[in-house]
Design an enzyme around this catalytic site. Sequence first.
Site, PDB file in Angstrom:
ATOM      1  N   ALA A   1       0.854  -1.186   0.000  1.00  0.00           N
ATOM      2  CA  ALA A   1       0.000   0.000   0.000  1.00  0.00           C
ATOM      3  C   ALA A   1       0.889   1.234   0.000  1.00  0.00           C
ATOM      4  CB  ALA A   1      -0.907   0.005   1.234  1.00  0.00           C
TER       5      ALA A   1
ATOM      6  N   GLU B   1       1.001   5.412   1.429  1.00  0.00           N
ATOM      7  CA  GLU B   1       0.389   6.274   2.441  1.00  0.00           C
ATOM      8  C   GLU B   1       0.029   7.674   1.962  1.00  0.00           C
ATOM      9  OE1 GLU B   1       3.568   5.136   2.373  1.00  0.00           O
ATOM     10  OE2 GLU B   1       4.993   6.657   3.041  1.00  0.00           O
ATOM     11  N   ASN B   2      -0.456   7.837   0.743  1.00  0.00           N
ATOM     12  CA  ASN B   2      -0.833   9.175   0.297  1.00  0.00           C
ATOM     13  C   ASN B   2      -1.824   9.785   1.292  1.00  0.00           C
ATOM     14  OD1 ASN B   2       0.452   8.459  -2.300  1.00  0.00           O
ATOM     15  ND2 ASN B   2      -1.337   7.131  -2.486  1.00  0.00           N
TER      16      ASN B   2
ATOM     17  N   GLU C   1      -0.460   2.149   7.180  1.00  0.00           N
ATOM     18  CA  GLU C   1      -0.624   3.360   6.360  1.00  0.00           C
ATOM     19  C   GLU C   1      -1.180   4.498   7.195  1.00  0.00           C
ATOM     20  OE1 GLU C   1       0.893   3.120   3.633  1.00  0.00           O
ATOM     21  OE2 GLU C   1       1.046   0.936   3.808  1.00  0.00           O
TER      22      GLU C   1
ATOM     23  N   HIS D   1       1.411   6.365   9.028  1.00  0.00           N
ATOM     24  CA  HIS D   1       2.139   7.301   8.163  1.00  0.00           C
ATOM     25  C   HIS D   1       1.470   8.671   8.076  1.00  0.00           C
ATOM     26  CE1 HIS D   1       5.367   4.986   6.483  1.00  0.00           C
ATOM     27  NE2 HIS D   1       4.607   4.094   5.890  1.00  0.00           N
TER      28      HIS D   1
ATOM     29  N   GLU E   1       9.271   4.181   7.575  1.00  0.00           N
ATOM     30  CA  GLU E   1       8.861   2.778   7.485  1.00  0.00           C
ATOM     31  C   GLU E   1       8.997   2.011   8.789  1.00  0.00           C
ATOM     32  OE1 GLU E   1       6.990   2.126   5.379  1.00  0.00           O
ATOM     33  OE2 GLU E   1       7.436   3.684   3.923  1.00  0.00           O
TER      34      GLU E   1
END
Length: 836
Positions: free
Chosen positions: A260, A262-263, A294, A297, A316
Amino acid sequence: MSDTSILTRTEAAERHRLLDVRTVHLDLDLTRGREVFGSTTVIRFGCTTPGAATSVDVKPAALHRVVLNGRELDVTTLRNGRLPLTDLAADNELTVEADMAYSHTGEGMHRFTDPADGEDYVYTQSFLDDGPRVFASFDQPDLKARYTVSVTAPQQWTVVGNSLGRQTSPGRWEFDTTPAISSYLLAVVAGPLHSVRAEHDGIPLGLHCRRSLAAHLDADAAELLEITRQGFDHYHRVFRHRYPFDSYDQCFVPEFNAGAMENPGCVTLRDEYVFRSAVTDTRREERAMVVIHEMAHMWFGDLVTMKWWDDLWLNESFAEYMAYSVTAASTRFTGAWTGFAADRKPWGYDADQRPSTHPVAPGTVEDTAQALQNFDGISYAKGAAVLRQLVAWLGEETFLTGVNDYFDAHAFGNATLDDLLRALAAASGRDVHAWADRWLRTSGVDTLRVADGRIEHTSADGALRPHQLTAGHYRRTADGALELADRVPLDLPGDLPGDGAVPLDPPADGTELTLLNDTDLSYVKIRLDPASWRTARSSLGAVPEELARAVLWGAARDQVRDGELAPGEYLRLVADHLPGETSVHLMDAVLSFARDFVADCALPPAERPAALAELARVCRTLLRRTENEPDRTGLRLVAVRGVIATAADEADAAELRDWLAAGTVPGGPELDPDLRWQLLARLCVLGAAGEPEIAAELAADPSDTSEQGAARCRAALPDPAAKEAAWQALFHGELSNYLAAATAKGLWQPEQAELLDELTVRYFEELAPAAARRGPALARVLTTAAFPAFAATERTVRAAEACLTDPDLTVATRRGLVDQLDTLRRAARARALTGQ
Ligand SMILES: [Zn+2]
């Protein structure tokens, strides 16, 4: 992609000194056909040194027009993704109009046509330096800007972005201005999406996927939303900052390279996480962890972003640590740390013992190509394990105080490792910098070995790291089981004067097994004293705690990889202790290692059939054990997959054909698409099915799962023409990232060694040009699934070594080869242990 398009650390620092990027207006036109889309970027930015020059990053199919402060620039000055900008003013406005190419490798704007219904979908992956394939930008993490995005799309499409958006006229979408974010986080997802919407704690939530997956997303939406709510509640409890963006959409997208991304407000996840087929509960746990990862983040990475890629671990390692700890603490998946021990940490240990290892926090990462290679077991698995040690040392409350102070100081900005260490040092009053020097600035795994009543502490680099851990002492009960007699905390200080040995308090009488790190708190290899190892061999399955068994299986695993335990010995452990195992984590991890490394690579080919037969017996025992029970955890599913994967002779093939014809395994489960394709692939390997069966299966379920299944099956056929077709597609074709991986998985089969012999030589001749032509994502496929790992012979080792002397290998290809060569050497060494 030419190397000169790679941004170096020095160039980024210079551009950061010069520029202050304020706003970016991005207008995308997704109605220009299937090859390209329109992209107009307007960047407003300040410059500290009027008159100075810099460059903007843009990688277009066609650059139409560039205007700087009203001055039309010459578009032919574009070189390798950089356009020079000269004579900057104190305040600047730059407009870049371009056509950009859609990709089929998951990099930039990926376009996908769903075979199920012919519908098209697109999504961006701007990470790490692929943003300029979508929009013009000063593409580095420390030039954040506020983005205002608008999109023109086909009228029946839905468009999702980082912030709340709306359709203002048919096909026209406008999104609210974001807070300051880094360019690698800009995201747009579009297509005739199926959406599920909800809200939690004032945050609008969305789940989105392809239309053909709608029923499957609907079936799991309640679980996904529950995990999402639990994540938000947990983070809002422990972080002072509330969620910093205006909405939270999770978009399940096709052919995604990572788990995935993390926008902010627009997380993209691989849509294999929308399950079309039955899965184990551990797979659901993995998906929950990805959701929680995510979400972490949004604070770590998105709110506060690393200044440069050398602090990638800030992103990360933290997200990974939080994923496991929050999942274990706040969701139904309370056994998440067992998954960490069984499935995830081996990725870190393996990476950390290869020539390509690097510190969790490397001193410098010179450029973006190098940065991409650090997305590995070190940054994720080791980083998370090391943070777990830090939390054990500082205490969770102190740790979170430091982290919150760090968020306060750098919100919507950038920070470095040193900023975090200072915040943690201030919160704890401890010498966190000295701890970091030993754990984050060095590489390699320590080993703890019990010998003569002492713990010998050694490491490959000679430096010894401090460890917080426990030791478990087990004794025999009257009925022959093992029970925990005593568990003692150990605080190993690390670098010591003398020989690095620490006395271990003598265990109580009757102790038969002393297990260091039995709660898996530390990141360390362990070796047992001879008496304890004898007990482990005879009674591993009788150790009561799942986590302690995971530690023992882990020790056996790395002894095989280190050439200390013969592969046959490992298989004996499997035969003796796996049939009674109840943990799906362990069943899955141990069977995979036994099959993929031990049987396929580390045993001499002559011994492989017996090994497969042994593994088949284990799986069939498990199949019998789980008869007539509801399969809540997926243990039976693991057994079924194991029986399929170990099928070897005529009788096995006949049985699998019966299952396929009946559409079910006797006693369940019914065959769903994943099982059908796995089964057919095995039949193809054995020469017991062919093109008619593949075509029929494809016709019965036209979908991307089927296209990938068919590609894998065709490549697996024991036929020179099939191998050559797969080869041409992989090395000389334009396969998408997922179809390439599926083809590669079919290609190499230990059963077909003779047929494949010539191709194992050709691999090393054709790898470099193919990987260079297709870019880093495909280079990864070509050096992992497409690598002939089963051919663990001296000849392959020498061919890989020779290939590495080519100075023109891309960074990604070199890294992939170095890592495979390490595994190959370990397999070859293990074969030698067997004496053949
Ligand atoms: Zn991440």
